[in-house]
Design an enzyme around this catalytic site. Sequence first.
Site, PDB file in Angstrom:
ATOM      1  N   GLY A 148      37.773  -0.009   4.926  1.00 23.28           N
ATOM      2  CA  GLY A 148      37.603   0.102   3.483  1.00 23.28           C
ATOM      3  C   GLY A 148      36.136   0.198   3.108  1.00 23.28           C
ATOM      4  CB  ILE A 193      36.860  -3.160  -2.734  1.00 22.40           C
ATOM      5  CG1 ILE A 193      35.991  -2.450  -3.782  1.00 22.40           C
ATOM      6  CG2 ILE A 193      38.175  -2.392  -2.538  1.00 22.40           C
ATOM      7  CD1 ILE A 193      35.709  -0.989  -3.469  1.00 22.40           C
ATOM      8  CB  ALA A 194      40.732  -7.771  -2.433  1.00 23.21           C
ATOM      9  CG  HIS A 195      40.305  -3.364   1.952  1.00 21.08           C
ATOM     10  ND1 HIS A 195      39.055  -3.708   1.542  1.00 21.08           N
ATOM     11  CD2 HIS A 195      40.186  -2.992   3.244  1.00 21.08           C
ATOM     12  CE1 HIS A 195      38.205  -3.530   2.541  1.00 21.08           C
ATOM     13  NE2 HIS A 195      38.854  -3.100   3.592  1.00 21.08           N
ATOM     14  CB  ALA A 196      44.960  -6.350   4.192  1.00 15.62           C
TER      15      ALA A 196
END
Lengths: 100, 152
Positions: A19, B65-68
């Site tokens: 990301g 930016i939170a993500h997995a």
Amino acid sequence: MSTRPEELNVLAVCGLGMGTSLILRMTCETALDRLGLKATVSHTDLSSAVSQNPDVLVGQGMHVADLAGIGTIQIVVEDFVDDVALESQLRQALSDEGWL
Amino acid sequence: MERQVAAIATTAQVAHRVDNWEDAVRGASRLLEDLRVASADYTDACVQSVKDNGPYIVLSPGIAIAHARPEQGAQGLGITVLLLREAVRFGHETNDPVDVVFALATPDSDAHVGALGVLAKALRDGLANQLRDSLTAAEVATVLSRAVENDI
């Protein structure tokens, strides 16, 4: 000081390698474009970065600190979307190495 | 191979304050659950990623930016934002405190690249300040939706 590779190999690194580092890679490509440099930019996670040998490593301070010796040039990036700041950091670091 | 450009689902919430970074990440990621583009496991994975890898998701001053990983419970393509009126610390060495918390879910890596590219461009064009200047959650949602070029 060394001879600049014909095509720079640049590695953007982050925790998961999908990301944040991808955004940094895009910012890096924009900055390198403006510097008129031929480069391949890839992105990866911290643990995979250990086994790579890029010309330039870019990432956050907390990650670059864990990657001593990876990359001829290491650049600590605070703002992953600021291509103007990164362009200026790249210009300085590449000049210092005699690559610009 | 044929490639389709999928629409990006978006939504937003405004909170006056949260207790800590984990609540901020959970708040943003639960919006993905509301959109049915991520499971509760995905929210847990977003939190665990920061615990494991540090607060690197704070990629710009005030912005996280939170993500997995897609396989950790992403079910669709979505970007949400939790706007905090009172910024919270993530423990980042230079980019704290954070008041704009995005969460991102993508079903596969192709979609991932496209969605992040759109978001990165919007952030360069000043999306964070446009969100901060919004008065209501509906307004925040509209700004986000327009930024990622969605019909609302």
